[in-house]
Design an enzyme around this catalytic site. Structure first.
Site, PDB file in Angstrom:
ATOM      1  N   ASP A  27       0.882  -1.160   0.000  1.00 37.02           N
ATOM      2  CA  ASP A  27       0.000   0.000   0.000  1.00 37.02           C
ATOM      3  C   ASP A  27       0.929   1.222   0.000  1.00 37.02           C
ATOM      4  O   ASP A  27       2.122   1.116   0.315  1.00 37.02           O
ATOM      5  CB  ASP A  27      -0.875  -0.016   1.259  1.00 37.02           C
ATOM      6  CG  ASP A  27      -1.743   1.231   1.365  1.00 37.02           C
ATOM      7  OD1 ASP A  27      -2.281   1.670   0.330  1.00 37.02           O
ATOM      8  OD2 ASP A  27      -1.880   1.762   2.483  1.00 37.02           O
ATOM      9  N   ASP A  29       0.002   5.161   0.870  1.00 39.02           N
ATOM     10  CA  ASP A  29      -0.120   6.173   1.911  1.00 39.02           C
ATOM     11  C   ASP A  29      -0.070   5.540   3.297  1.00 39.02           C
ATOM     12  O   ASP A  29      -0.823   4.606   3.583  1.00 39.02           O
ATOM     13  CB  ASP A  29      -1.431   6.943   1.722  1.00 39.02           C
ATOM     14  CG  ASP A  29      -1.288   8.344   2.240  1.00 39.02           C
ATOM     15  OD1 ASP A  29      -0.504   9.109   1.646  1.00 39.02           O
ATOM     16  OD2 ASP A  29      -1.923   8.666   3.264  1.00 39.02           O
TER      17      ASP A  29
END
Lengths: 306, 306
Positions: A27, A29
């Site tokens: 992922d 952020d």
């Protein structure tokens, strides 16, 4: 099962885990960056994984950027990455509409220019981006002109979200054959310093409430986000590691798809959240317990450089 | 109990019911009018009830009008009515903030000028009405200037609803002491010809999702809407009839408050909806079964003029 989960990843375990996988999904952020700031050591981790022969992919629910825009952002921060390795929901939603929905028609898009671009890349036209201010009175709103070629309403992040957009979505969706697709259900976008702004999940909930329908959500934890990578690159779930900061999206995606999972504590979820799920005794919540956790992905570095 | 409910109101039953009450509460939209068109015979029903010595009140979840605006609309359509008889959520929310919340401070208002006016009538200042377009980037949104005197976010119907308003609400509500009040949760505003536009419930859901909090909802079926009338006029619940077109707001309010209830089929809910609740065997749903139903309130007229 449960007792062997949620382990601190350190020492010899790190090398053991990395040796057991051939691909790593990150992922973005809260994992490799926060806003416009790379997590310290993250570029070195990604670049070293690649030097060690691992395949690396970036899997994000954020719908505001094209693959190209992500590749540029990654390069600027020192990550060795190409746009083919990026799977954001702007791109994945376009792929979903094309390959799963097999959409024949246009999209009414509550979303960004990036989403518009990714839709056009797969040959889907859209209407709706940009500001849509209110005019007239209720009866005018109910009779707002609709594009008869629109066959799906797609809701992603849209800073121009307005009552008129909500109303237009409702008018399209009053046709039960019109699809309702959401990029993701994240309720907030976390920023530096503990602040946050409203996420796509809020806009999607408004549209779902108006239309009295549930959206098909493309983003994590939907299986499709992994399928999208797996189909293009032939990934074996058992040899894939998912690294994320959110239990309800990243870790749950990993569990849903049979991947190994690693929680990093530089983002949204805390170790206490993970332990709560583990101790809940609730089968529905066990999918949100990661196999391992680290304070930051920088902790992987020594094992990669050793 | 259940078998004596949901009866067709006709013949001698009409006079019997009306003789048993001294006050009648009417919902407005879908009951006495639709949009700007009075339901045929409705003004005569209201006016005859009054001639027969009944007290009549108008109790509506619609937050877009002041009491004065409702009185003007009623008069224009031929209803004999004064503003003191009108209890809309613009007025009732202001009363709620003053008498229940005992608010000391300003309101951040997602709502209409009518709500602003009713707030000012009870001495509460607001900020927020009118358009609020987006500028800047995420970090600017998170740091948008806030009025330190704001102690409550109030959400009513607002055609200028926008991402920026949603964001401002979130920033105020990140202070856990800031109250969150909603006028009502109606998901759609029904218009003539089977059309509808999004209702306040959609906007409230977006704010609740962003802030991860549940709002205190003032409107029906909340007891407060009846209390507001009852306290000012000394109503006896057992001698009060609630007439409405929605089972989940009007009829449930009546049940919650011990009133007699009459469903009229000129609006949102159908007789099938009512029977479904009755036959569900689910205690939670019995409150949505009316005592009686009519096709239209015009059916009350012969008994009143006889």
């Amino acid at each position: 099962m449960a007792v062997s989960k949620c382990n601190r990843l350190n020492g010899a375990l790190i090398k053991e885990l990395l040796d057991s996988v051939e691909s790593v999904l990150f992922d973005c952020d809260g994992v490799i960056w926060r806003g416009d700031q790379a997590i310290a050591g993250a570029p070195e981790v990604i670049n070293s994984l690649k030097k060690n022969g691992k395949r690396v992919f970036f899997v994000t629910n954020n719908s505001t950027k094209t693959r190209k825009m992500y590749a540029d952002k990654l390069a600027k921060m020192g990550f060795n990455a190409t746009e083919d390795e990026v799977f954001g929901t702007a791109y994945c939603s376009a792929m979903y509409l094309k390959s799963v929905s097999k959409l024949k028609g246009k999209v009414y898009l509550i979303g960004s220019n990036a989403m518009k671009e990714e839709l056009l890349n797969v040959g889907i036209e859209e209407v709706g981006t940009g500001p849509d201010p209110i005019t007239g009175v209720q009866i005018d709103w109910a009779n707002v002109p609709l594009d008869p070629e629109v066959k799906a309403v797609v809701v992603g992040f849209d800073e121009h979200f307005s009552y008129m957009k909500l109303n237009r979505a409702l008018q399209y969706l009053s046709n039960p054959e019109c699809l309702l697709i959401g990029t993701n259900t994240d309720t907030q976008l976390p920023l530096e310093g503990g602040k946050a702004v409203p996420g796509t999940g809020c806009l999607l909930k408004a549209v779902e409430t108006a239309a009295q329908r549930k959206a098909q959500v493309v983003g994590k934890p939907n299986h499709f986000m992994f399928d999208c990578v797996a189909n293009q690159y032939g990934l074996d779930p058992a040899e894939t590691l998912m690294v994320g900061d959110r239990l309800d999206t990243d870790i749950l995606l990993g569990s849903n798809c049979g991947l190994k999972t690693l929680l990093t504590l530089t983002g949204v979820s805390t170790l206490a959240d993970a332990k709560d799920h583990q101790l809940s005794g609730c089968p529905d919540r066990l999918g949100m317990v990661p196999d391992y956790f680290v304070e930051t992905i920088a902790e992987l570095l020594p094992a990669l450089q050793g």
